[in-house]
Write an enzyme that holds these catalytic residues in place. Structure first.
Site, PDB file in Angstrom:
ATOM      1  N   GLY A 222       0.816  -1.204   0.000  1.00  0.00           N
ATOM      2  CA  GLY A 222       0.000   0.000   0.000  1.00  0.00           C
ATOM      3  C   GLY A 222       0.848   1.251   0.000  1.00  0.00           C
ATOM      4  N   SER A 223       0.293   2.327   0.531  1.00  0.00           N
ATOM      5  CA  SER A 223       0.945   3.630   0.474  1.00  0.00           C
ATOM      6  C   SER A 223       2.077   3.726   1.486  1.00  0.00           C
ATOM      7  CB  SER A 223      -0.074   4.736   0.753  1.00  0.00           C
ATOM      8  OG  SER A 223      -0.448   4.724   2.130  1.00  0.00           O
ATOM      9  N   GLY A 227       2.319   2.383   5.383  1.00  0.00           N
ATOM     10  CA  GLY A 227       3.422   1.495   5.728  1.00  0.00           C
ATOM     11  C   GLY A 227       4.262   2.031   6.865  1.00  0.00           C
ATOM     12  N   GLU A 245       5.678  -3.170   1.173  1.00  0.00           N
ATOM     13  CA  GLU A 245       5.845  -2.778  -0.231  1.00  0.00           C
ATOM     14  C   GLU A 245       5.004  -1.527  -0.418  1.00  0.00           C
ATOM     15  OE1 GLU A 245       5.442  -1.587  -3.571  1.00  0.00           O
ATOM     16  OE2 GLU A 245       3.985  -3.186  -3.877  1.00  0.00           O
ATOM     17  N   CYS A 279       2.127   0.013  -8.844  1.00  0.00           N
ATOM     18  CA  CYS A 279       3.192   0.665  -8.078  1.00  0.00           C
ATOM     19  C   CYS A 279       4.481   0.753  -8.875  1.00  0.00           C
ATOM     20  CB  CYS A 279       3.410  -0.058  -6.761  1.00  0.00           C
ATOM     21  SG  CYS A 279       3.729  -1.820  -6.912  1.00  0.00           S
TER      22      CYS A 279
END
Length: 494
Positions: A222-223, A227, A245, A279
């Protein structure tokens, strides 16, 4: 899909928390509605995973592998998962088909990776036999994203189950229906009660899962903001494995190319595939200042203006569909407006489309004159151009980011590639292919703000098990007299 259901310990329960739902970005139709998990249900899911753990870890590897293969077979049997992702997150048909294929293919990739990276080895030494085995970590929390709601979540779930871990999945609030179908498919495949659990919810549910004392691992996609929040929340708990990630502000250098149109096709795929919601998508296009760069930019602009934007099931097939929501579309357009206010020049302006508020036409914006550009991941079809004087400046621009997920070079010059490759700071570095072309047979992850050195892909097996090293001997090996001790103390019969 009739939803609101949580899978806890092999039973489906209505959520006890706040109402929630998902609407299609295509036409705002209601796809799923229900309630999030309450704290008691989060606790029950973690306890169910912990209770099922010992038996699942002790099950033969062949049984765990068979479950993963049955799941993959069921996913590939019909179009249910594809159709649901088209409706819930707006994936165009070919993109949704590719994700389903990735889910199916991930089974054999995960099985092979388990054998390669977390298997058993034995070496004969003078002191005995050295054996290395791998053991399950325990209850594993998977926090899934919306952009690949089936593939990226299962990219963690499959290795975890093969290793003997149990799983609690908390999907993105934007993709609950897809994740519910995934959980029901694991149930149909024969996952024992408590081995795969599903809870819905937002930040509060994620925090409760991360905080839970039974949590052995947290696997997040995610963002960067989310994170980092998880990382802070786990401060002081080194016993919890954390794999993050978190996306990227990815550069794509185009330099010394004979065919700018061919290069532009690669650029367009890199920047606009999945409506820019991968991403690994290119966010910055770095080109020479002058005619060579102009040719590339002009070719990219021509393609961007012709890319077909449409509904997922349209014929002929569109290249890109909507972003995940009207709010996501507004964020893309707002980011473009901020850049223009700071001095950027629109080459092809990203703009709303009459198809609906979540539909955004691809944008191309020259930010060369913008000082102090924000180092952020604009998650949508917006590509920034940076013109530089020479290769050294191109490399400096590529590395001018806190992120480090993906980088690429399009060039016909082998020597240039050899020079740049070891200096580009990213976990994925491609040459002459789109940045979005990552392989599941390779590690997937980045450095800097893109991750914490716990890549997924084939290396997800590393996050599912820990090594145990043993030195073994059939007989007690005294090893002779103890250094510094009188010899007579060893004669116990004296």
């Amino acid at each position: 899909m009739n939803g609101g259901d949580l899978l806890i310990g092999g039973r489906w329960w209505p959520g006890g928390g706040a109402p929630m739902g998902s609407r299609s970005p295509v036409d705002d139709a209601l796809v799923w509605e229900g309630r999030s998990a309450d704290r008691g249900q989060v606790d029950a899911a973690m306890r169910a995973a912990a209770a099922a753990g010992p038996a699942w870890a002790a099950a033969p590897l062949a049984d765990r592998v068979a479950l993963v293969r049955r799941f993959a077979d069921l996913v590939g049997e019909d179009d249910a998962l594809r159709d649901l992702m088209m409706a819930e997150v707006g994936k165009v048909r070919w993109d949704a088909d590719a994700e389903v294929a990735a889910v199916v293919g991930k089974a054999e990739v995960s099985i092979a990776a388990h054998d390669e990276r977390t298997g058993t080895s034995s070496t004969e030494l003078a002191a005995g036999t050295l054996e290395v085995v791998h053991r399950a970590n325990g209850p594993t929390v998977v926090l899934g994203p919306f952009n690949f709601p089936a593939h990226l979540a299962n990219g963690h779930i499959m290795p975890a189950l093969i290793a003997g871990d149990t799983v609690v999945l908390k999907p993105s609030e934007l993709a609950p229906a897809t994740s519910e179908l995934v959980a029901r498919t694991w149930e149909r495949a024969g996952a024992p009660p408590g081995v795969v659990n599903l809870v819905h919810g937002g930040v509060e549910v994620a925090e409760a899962l991360v905080d839970h004392p039974h949590t052995a691992a947290v696997l997040f996609t995610g963002s960067v903001g989310a994170g980092r929040a998880i990382h802070r929340r786990l401060a002081g708990r080194p016993e919890v494995l954390l794999a993050l990630e978190m996306g990227g502000n990815n550069p794509l250098i185009v330099w010394s190319v004979e065919d700018p149109v061919a290069a532009a096709r690669v650029v367009a795929r890199s920047a606009y595939t999945s409506a820019g919601q991968r991403c690994t998508c290119a966010r910055r296009l770095v080109v020479p200042d002058g005619p060579e760069g102009d040719a590339v930019v002009d070719a990219v602009a021509a393609i961007a203006e012709r890319l077909r934007l449409g509904r997922p099931a349209d014929e002929p097939p569109p290249f890109l569909g909507p972003v995940v929501s009207a709010d996501a579309a507004r964020r893309v357009l707002t980011a473009q407006d901020r850049l223009v206010e700071a001095g950027a020049e629109l080459v092809v302006g990203a703009r709303s489309d009459p198809l609906g508020p979540a539909f955004v036409r691809p944008g191309l914006v020259d930010v060369t004159a913008v000082a102090d550009r924000p180092d952020e991941e604009v998650f949508g079809p917006l590509l920034q151009i940076v013109r530089v004087a020479d290769v050294d400046a191109a490399l400096a621009e590529a590395n001018a980011t806190a992120f480090g997920l993906a980088a690429g070079v399009l060039t016909d010059d082998d020597a240039l590639w050899d020079r740049l490759r070891p200096l580009l700071r990213a976990g994925i570095v491609n040459r002459n292919v789109p940045l979005v072309g990552a392989s599941g047979r390779a590690p997937f992850g980045g450095v800097g703000a893109s991750g914490n050195h716990r890549p997924a892909g084939s290396y997800a097996a590393d996050n599912a098990a820990h090594p145990v090293a043993s030195l073994l001997s059939d007989a007690i090996a005294a090893g002779g007299p103890l250094p510094g001790v009188d010899d007579d103390v060893h004669d116990v019969t004296a």
